[in-house]
Design a protein around this motif. Sequence first.
Motif, PDB file in Angstrom:
ATOM      1  N   GLN A 231       0.809  -1.220   0.000  1.00 59.78           N
ATOM      2  CA  GLN A 231       0.000   0.000   0.000  1.00 59.78           C
ATOM      3  C   GLN A 231       0.844   1.273   0.000  1.00 59.78           C
ATOM      4  O   GLN A 231       0.334   2.360  -0.254  1.00 59.78           O
ATOM      5  CB  GLN A 231      -0.933   0.009   1.214  1.00 59.78           C
ATOM      6  CG  GLN A 231      -1.866  -1.187   1.275  1.00 59.78           C
ATOM      7  CD  GLN A 231      -2.686  -1.351   0.001  1.00 59.78           C
ATOM      8  OE1 GLN A 231      -3.270  -0.377  -0.498  1.00 59.78           O
ATOM      9  NE2 GLN A 231      -2.718  -2.561  -0.516  1.00 59.78           N
ATOM     10  N   LYS A 232       2.135   1.139   0.270  1.00 64.77           N
ATOM     11  CA  LYS A 232       3.006   2.305   0.259  1.00 64.77           C
ATOM     12  C   LYS A 232       3.090   2.878  -1.159  1.00 64.77           C
ATOM     13  O   LYS A 232       3.133   2.140  -2.135  1.00 64.77           O
ATOM     14  CB  LYS A 232       4.412   1.929   0.730  1.00 64.77           C
ATOM     15  CG  LYS A 232       4.524   1.608   2.206  1.00 64.77           C
ATOM     16  CD  LYS A 232       4.618   2.865   3.038  1.00 64.77           C
ATOM     17  CE  LYS A 232       4.959   2.548   4.484  1.00 64.77           C
ATOM     18  NZ  LYS A 232       5.029   3.759   5.324  1.00 64.77           N
ATOM     19  N   THR A 233       3.133   4.210  -1.235  1.00 64.46           N
ATOM     20  CA  THR A 233       3.245   4.854  -2.557  1.00 64.46           C
ATOM     21  C   THR A 233       4.708   5.140  -2.865  1.00 64.46           C
ATOM     22  O   THR A 233       5.572   5.148  -1.978  1.00 64.46           O
ATOM     23  CB  THR A 233       2.462   6.168  -2.581  1.00 64.46           C
ATOM     24  OG1 THR A 233       3.089   7.113  -1.684  1.00 64.46           O
ATOM     25  CG2 THR A 233       1.010   5.950  -2.160  1.00 64.46           C
ATOM     26  N   VAL A 234       4.972   5.415  -4.141  1.00 62.77           N
ATOM     27  CA  VAL A 234       6.342   5.722  -4.539  1.00 62.77           C
ATOM     28  C   VAL A 234       6.827   7.007  -3.865  1.00 62.77           C
ATOM     29  O   VAL A 234       8.023   7.168  -3.602  1.00 62.77           O
ATOM     30  CB  VAL A 234       6.470   5.836  -6.071  1.00 62.77           C
ATOM     31  CG1 VAL A 234       6.122   4.519  -6.738  1.00 62.77           C
ATOM     32  CG2 VAL A 234       5.606   6.949  -6.626  1.00 62.77           C
ATOM     33  N   GLU A 235       5.897   7.911  -3.553  1.00 67.23           N
ATOM     34  CA  GLU A 235       6.290   9.123  -2.838  1.00 67.23           C
ATOM     35  C   GLU A 235       6.702   8.786  -1.412  1.00 67.23           C
ATOM     36  O   GLU A 235       7.703   9.320  -0.907  1.00 67.23           O
ATOM     37  CB  GLU A 235       5.148  10.134  -2.833  1.00 67.23           C
ATOM     38  CG  GLU A 235       5.497  11.442  -2.140  1.00 67.23           C
ATOM     39  CD  GLU A 235       4.377  12.472  -2.220  1.00 67.23           C
ATOM     40  OE1 GLU A 235       4.684  13.670  -2.111  1.00 67.23           O
ATOM     41  OE2 GLU A 235       3.203  12.082  -2.390  1.00 67.23           O
ATOM     42  N   GLN A 236       5.983   7.911  -0.760  1.00 65.54           N
ATOM     43  CA  GLN A 236       6.279   7.566   0.627  1.00 65.54           C
ATOM     44  C   GLN A 236       7.617   6.843   0.763  1.00 65.54           C
ATOM     45  O   GLN A 236       8.291   6.972   1.789  1.00 65.54           O
ATOM     46  CB  GLN A 236       5.157   6.709   1.210  1.00 65.54           C
ATOM     47  CG  GLN A 236       3.858   7.477   1.420  1.00 65.54           C
ATOM     48  CD  GLN A 236       2.710   6.567   1.833  1.00 65.54           C
ATOM     49  OE1 GLN A 236       2.585   5.438   1.362  1.00 65.54           O
ATOM     50  NE2 GLN A 236       1.865   7.060   2.732  1.00 65.54           N
ATOM     51  N   ILE A 237       8.016   6.089  -0.247  1.00 69.13           N
ATOM     52  CA  ILE A 237       9.290   5.359  -0.170  1.00 69.13           C
ATOM     53  C   ILE A 237      10.403   6.103  -0.899  1.00 69.13           C
ATOM     54  O   ILE A 237      11.515   5.576  -1.030  1.00 69.13           O
ATOM     55  CB  ILE A 237       9.157   3.927  -0.738  1.00 69.13           C
ATOM     56  CG1 ILE A 237       8.827   3.964  -2.233  1.00 69.13           C
ATOM     57  CG2 ILE A 237       8.123   3.130   0.037  1.00 69.13           C
ATOM     58  CD1 ILE A 237       8.859   2.588  -2.893  1.00 69.13           C
ATOM     59  N   SER A 238      10.124   7.330  -1.365  1.00 67.63           N
ATOM     60  CA  SER A 238      11.127   8.164  -2.061  1.00 67.63           C
ATOM     61  C   SER A 238      11.778   7.397  -3.211  1.00 67.63           C
ATOM     62  O   SER A 238      13.006   7.427  -3.387  1.00 67.63           O
ATOM     63  CB  SER A 238      12.204   8.641  -1.075  1.00 67.63           C
ATOM     64  OG  SER A 238      11.637   9.371  -0.017  1.00 67.63           O
TER      65      SER A 238
END
Length: 254
Positions: A231-238
Amino acid sequence: MQLTWLASSMRSAIRIPSSVYQWKGLYQRMSCAPSTYRLHLLLYQYCEGADERRKPFRINHLAHARAAQERGELILGGALAGPVDGAVLVFNAMAENVEHFARADPYWLNGIVESYAVREWSVVAGSIMPDLPPPPAFVPSYEWANVPDGSDVPPGLEIQMSLEGGPTRARIPPRWQLAVGMSGELGIWRCKDIKRTTTVGELRQSAAEHAGVPLMHVGLHIGGIELTDDQKTVEQISLFTRSNALAVKLRVSN
């Protein structure tokens, strides 16, 4: 008038048009070796009798200054003498960071500083220039942000340069592409139209479709650590700034 261009965000295995390299090279030559070193001055105006009135707050004020020094922001700082009616602090930081420092300073909070000003200082000469710390790093996001003079800019960003002397701005493109080499005959996995809301699960699904295997057999890893939250987004994982460390690993079925 502003000039905007996009440096390709593809991995190094992907060919990038020469015109992009030319613009990117121009920008890096202009930004990475500036003839003028731009710092910021924080100018304090003290209250009457500050030499005595500051004493109860001086320890906390100095701790506040040393914390900024440890962050690599504060280069020099000290009170004016004869009389003690102000102070000058030299920062290698963005103006908004200097403003934040001033507002949180115990001297400001307790009335020792009656007023202050943040001024850009264009340094062109001096024996300590070779020893000055590098400009603050530019951390990209999906929003337009000013790029500090002299800061390196990661490849793949949208860059907007003013032709009238205004600040250079950059951001992560609203949509970008990813290309990652996979093992064996699987070649390069390309994932197009990545947005800030694209999830790890969607990336895994795309990689699974490229490899022709069930989703459960695909793992994504950055720096050897598996991304386990779909569920993590690419923004959240940089992911944009870490894409070169991304690897696809296929789990062997029993």
